[in-house]
Design an enzyme around this catalytic site. Sequence first.
Site, PDB file in Angstrom:
ATOM      1  N   SER A   7       0.891  -1.197  -0.090  1.00 48.04           N
ATOM      2  CA  SER A   7       0.106   0.022   0.073  1.00 48.04           C
ATOM      3  C   SER A   7       0.911   1.139  -0.040  1.00 48.04           C
ATOM      4  O   SER A   7       1.611   1.617   0.814  1.00 48.04           O
ATOM      5  CB  SER A   7      -1.121  -0.084   1.194  1.00 48.04           C
ATOM      6  OG  SER A   7      -1.427   1.239   1.338  1.00 48.04           O
ATOM      7  N   HIS A  32      -1.505  -1.623  -4.156  1.00 45.08           N
ATOM      8  CA  HIS A  32      -2.818  -1.223  -3.350  1.00 45.08           C
ATOM      9  C   HIS A  32      -2.885   0.497  -3.259  1.00 45.08           C
ATOM     10  O   HIS A  32      -1.903   1.167  -2.588  1.00 45.08           O
ATOM     11  CB  HIS A  32      -2.795  -1.721  -2.022  1.00 45.08           C
ATOM     12  CG  HIS A  32      -4.054  -1.582  -1.234  1.00 45.08           C
ATOM     13  ND1 HIS A  32      -5.367  -2.320  -1.535  1.00 45.08           N
ATOM     14  CD2 HIS A  32      -4.496  -0.752  -0.342  1.00 45.08           C
ATOM     15  CE1 HIS A  32      -6.364  -1.730  -0.698  1.00 45.08           C
ATOM     16  NE2 HIS A  32      -5.693  -0.983   0.108  1.00 45.08           N
ATOM     17  N   ASP A  34      -4.696   3.605  -1.991  1.00 49.85           N
ATOM     18  CA  ASP A  34      -5.948   4.170  -0.981  1.00 49.85           C
ATOM     19  C   ASP A  34      -6.411   5.584  -1.224  1.00 49.85           C
ATOM     20  O   ASP A  34      -5.784   6.595  -1.203  1.00 49.85           O
ATOM     21  CB  ASP A  34      -5.320   3.969   0.383  1.00 49.85           C
ATOM     22  CG  ASP A  34      -5.095   2.749   1.143  1.00 49.85           C
ATOM     23  OD1 ASP A  34      -6.140   1.911   0.746  1.00 49.85           O
ATOM     24  OD2 ASP A  34      -3.878   2.183   1.325  1.00 49.85           O
ATOM     25  N   MET A  36      -9.014   8.429  -0.255  1.00 48.30           N
ATOM     26  CA  MET A  36      -9.952   8.759   0.966  1.00 48.30           C
ATOM     27  C   MET A  36     -10.311  10.453   0.522  1.00 48.30           C
ATOM     28  O   MET A  36      -9.526  11.050   0.158  1.00 48.30           O
ATOM     29  CB  MET A  36      -9.013   8.781   2.253  1.00 48.30           C
ATOM     30  CG  MET A  36      -8.239   7.500   2.438  1.00 48.30           C
ATOM     31  SD  MET A  36      -7.267   7.673   4.014  1.00 48.30           S
ATOM     32  CE  MET A  36      -6.423   6.327   4.171  1.00 48.30           C
ATOM     33  N   HIS A  65      -8.648   1.057  -3.734  1.00 45.99           N
ATOM     34  CA  HIS A  65      -9.604   1.066  -2.532  1.00 45.99           C
ATOM     35  C   HIS A  65     -10.241   2.327  -2.379  1.00 45.99           C
ATOM     36  O   HIS A  65      -9.603   3.232  -1.736  1.00 45.99           O
ATOM     37  CB  HIS A  65      -8.817   0.716  -1.306  1.00 45.99           C
ATOM     38  CG  HIS A  65      -9.452   0.572  -0.030  1.00 45.99           C
ATOM     39  ND1 HIS A  65      -8.667   0.260   1.091  1.00 45.99           N
ATOM     40  CD2 HIS A  65     -10.756   0.662   0.356  1.00 45.99           C
ATOM     41  CE1 HIS A  65      -9.597   0.389   2.125  1.00 45.99           C
ATOM     42  NE2 HIS A  65     -10.621   0.536   1.699  1.00 45.99           N
ATOM     43  N   MET A  67     -12.168   4.830  -0.372  1.00 50.01           N
ATOM     44  CA  MET A  67     -12.750   5.295   0.890  1.00 50.01           C
ATOM     45  C   MET A  67     -13.684   6.492   0.935  1.00 50.01           C
ATOM     46  O   MET A  67     -13.032   7.465   1.263  1.00 50.01           O
ATOM     47  CB  MET A  67     -11.607   5.198   1.992  1.00 50.01           C
ATOM     48  CG  MET A  67     -11.202   3.874   2.378  1.00 50.01           C
ATOM     49  SD  MET A  67      -9.593   3.830   3.272  1.00 50.01           S
ATOM     50  CE  MET A  67      -8.552   3.648   1.883  1.00 50.01           C
ATOM     51  N   MET A 136     -11.670  -5.155   6.066  1.00 46.87           N
ATOM     52  CA  MET A 136     -10.664  -4.283   6.671  1.00 46.87           C
ATOM     53  C   MET A 136     -10.252  -5.007   8.077  1.00 46.87           C
ATOM     54  O   MET A 136     -11.137  -5.293   9.033  1.00 46.87           O
ATOM     55  CB  MET A 136     -11.236  -3.021   7.080  1.00 46.87           C
ATOM     56  CG  MET A 136     -11.451  -2.162   5.741  1.00 46.87           C
ATOM     57  SD  MET A 136      -9.994  -1.902   4.874  1.00 46.87           S
ATOM     58  CE  MET A 136      -8.804  -1.024   5.883  1.00 46.87           C
ATOM     59  N   ASP A 174      -6.720  -5.845   4.768  1.00 44.92           N
ATOM     60  CA  ASP A 174      -6.094  -4.681   4.679  1.00 44.92           C
ATOM     61  C   ASP A 174      -6.037  -3.917   6.127  1.00 44.92           C
ATOM     62  O   ASP A 174      -7.025  -3.810   6.896  1.00 44.92           O
ATOM     63  CB  ASP A 174      -6.773  -3.645   3.549  1.00 44.92           C
ATOM     64  CG  ASP A 174      -6.326  -2.474   3.563  1.00 44.92           C
ATOM     65  OD1 ASP A 174      -4.891  -2.148   4.097  1.00 44.92           O
ATOM     66  OD2 ASP A 174      -6.960  -1.458   2.883  1.00 44.92           O
TER      67      ASP A 174
HETATM   68  C1  DX5 Z   1      -5.961   2.279   5.873  1.00 43.57           C
HETATM   69  C2  DX5 Z   1      -5.880   1.576   4.401  1.00 43.57           C
HETATM   70  C3  DX5 Z   1      -4.551   0.653   4.404  1.00 43.57           C
HETATM   71  C4  DX5 Z   1      -3.359   1.102   4.667  1.00 43.57           C
HETATM   72  C5  DX5 Z   1      -2.498   0.016   5.628  1.00 43.57           C
HETATM   73  O1  DX5 Z   1      -7.169   2.785   5.693  1.00 43.57           O
HETATM   74  O2  DX5 Z   1      -6.923   1.227   3.717  1.00 43.57           O
HETATM   75  O3  DX5 Z   1      -4.454   0.152   3.098  1.00 43.57           O
HETATM   76  O4  DX5 Z   1      -2.532   1.841   3.917  1.00 43.57           O
HETATM   77  O5  DX5 Z   1      -1.288   0.360   6.051  1.00 43.57           O
HETATM   78  P1  DX5 Z   1      -0.862  -0.599   7.223  1.00 43.57           P
HETATM   79  O6  DX5 Z   1      -0.432  -1.789   6.544  1.00 43.57           O
HETATM   80  O7  DX5 Z   1       0.410   0.239   7.650  1.00 43.57           O
HETATM   81  O8  DX5 Z   1      -1.739  -0.880   8.371  1.00 43.57           O
HETATM   82 ZN    ZN Z   2      -6.629   0.191   1.770  1.00 38.73          ZN
END
Ligand code: DX5
Ligand code: ZN
Length: 224
Positions: A7, A32, A34, A36, A65, A67, A136, A174
């Site tokens: 990620s 991956h 993310d 947000m 992903h 969010m 999650m 994740d």
């Molecule tokens: C959190 C993200 C994850 C995050 C994971 O909301 O969806 O993908 O980057 O990071 P680690 O592996 O550090 O928990």
């Molecule tokens: Zn994620």
Amino acid sequence: MIEILPSILASDFTRLAEEIARVEAGGARMLHLDVMDGHFVPNLTIGPPVVESIRKITKLTLDVHLMITDPDKYAPIFIEAGADCVSVHQEVCPHLDRTLRMIQAEGGRAGVVLNPSTPVGTLEEVLGIVDHVLLMSVNPGFGGQSFLPHVLDKARRLKQMRENLGLRFNIEMDGGITRDNVGTVVRSGVNWIVAGSSIFHAPDAAAAVADMKQAAESSLALLA
Ligand code: DX5
Ligand code: ZN
């Protein structure tokens, strides 16, 4: 097939291309990303232009992903930007069946994400069409949080549902996954493993990917 999905949230964004090349050298085949929006989760990250830039410098499968509160509006834009897989949160999709079919019609592989508090039973009616389910193992919004072990039981139940229905979707997890807990994660039925901090904050990101993959595969082999 086990896949490690680094990620990039935990990577050095000033050197993103080098960071991606490192995890690719370590054997990652998927990345991956993310997204947000500051509404669904209390944080902001990247948008379509960054996905488009990443698409230009790597052939890795891009797993986006979302969010965000309005995935129906933005999923097609991320696919257009180069996303291969798009995952939407069950918690913001009142018309989940329609959303997943829309992602597939736009040319993406469609996944559903569940927060730690959302039961796997809520997916019963869409499991027949999903390409992957993302569980999650932290409350979404930030990297570097601690793994919530109750999610392992959700993975076991989801795997059982998949077996009962004779389906083949991938199970992804994740949040808070490290070399130390990846064994229990894969033994619970997960085959796509997302990891941010434990890869990009390691001294050698390539070695961290290879190590995690090896740890995952050997702990699965013990089961066989
Ligand atoms: C959190 C993200 C994850 C995050 C994971 O909301 O969806 O993908 O980057 O990071 P680690 O592996 O550090 O928990
Ligand atoms: Zn994620």
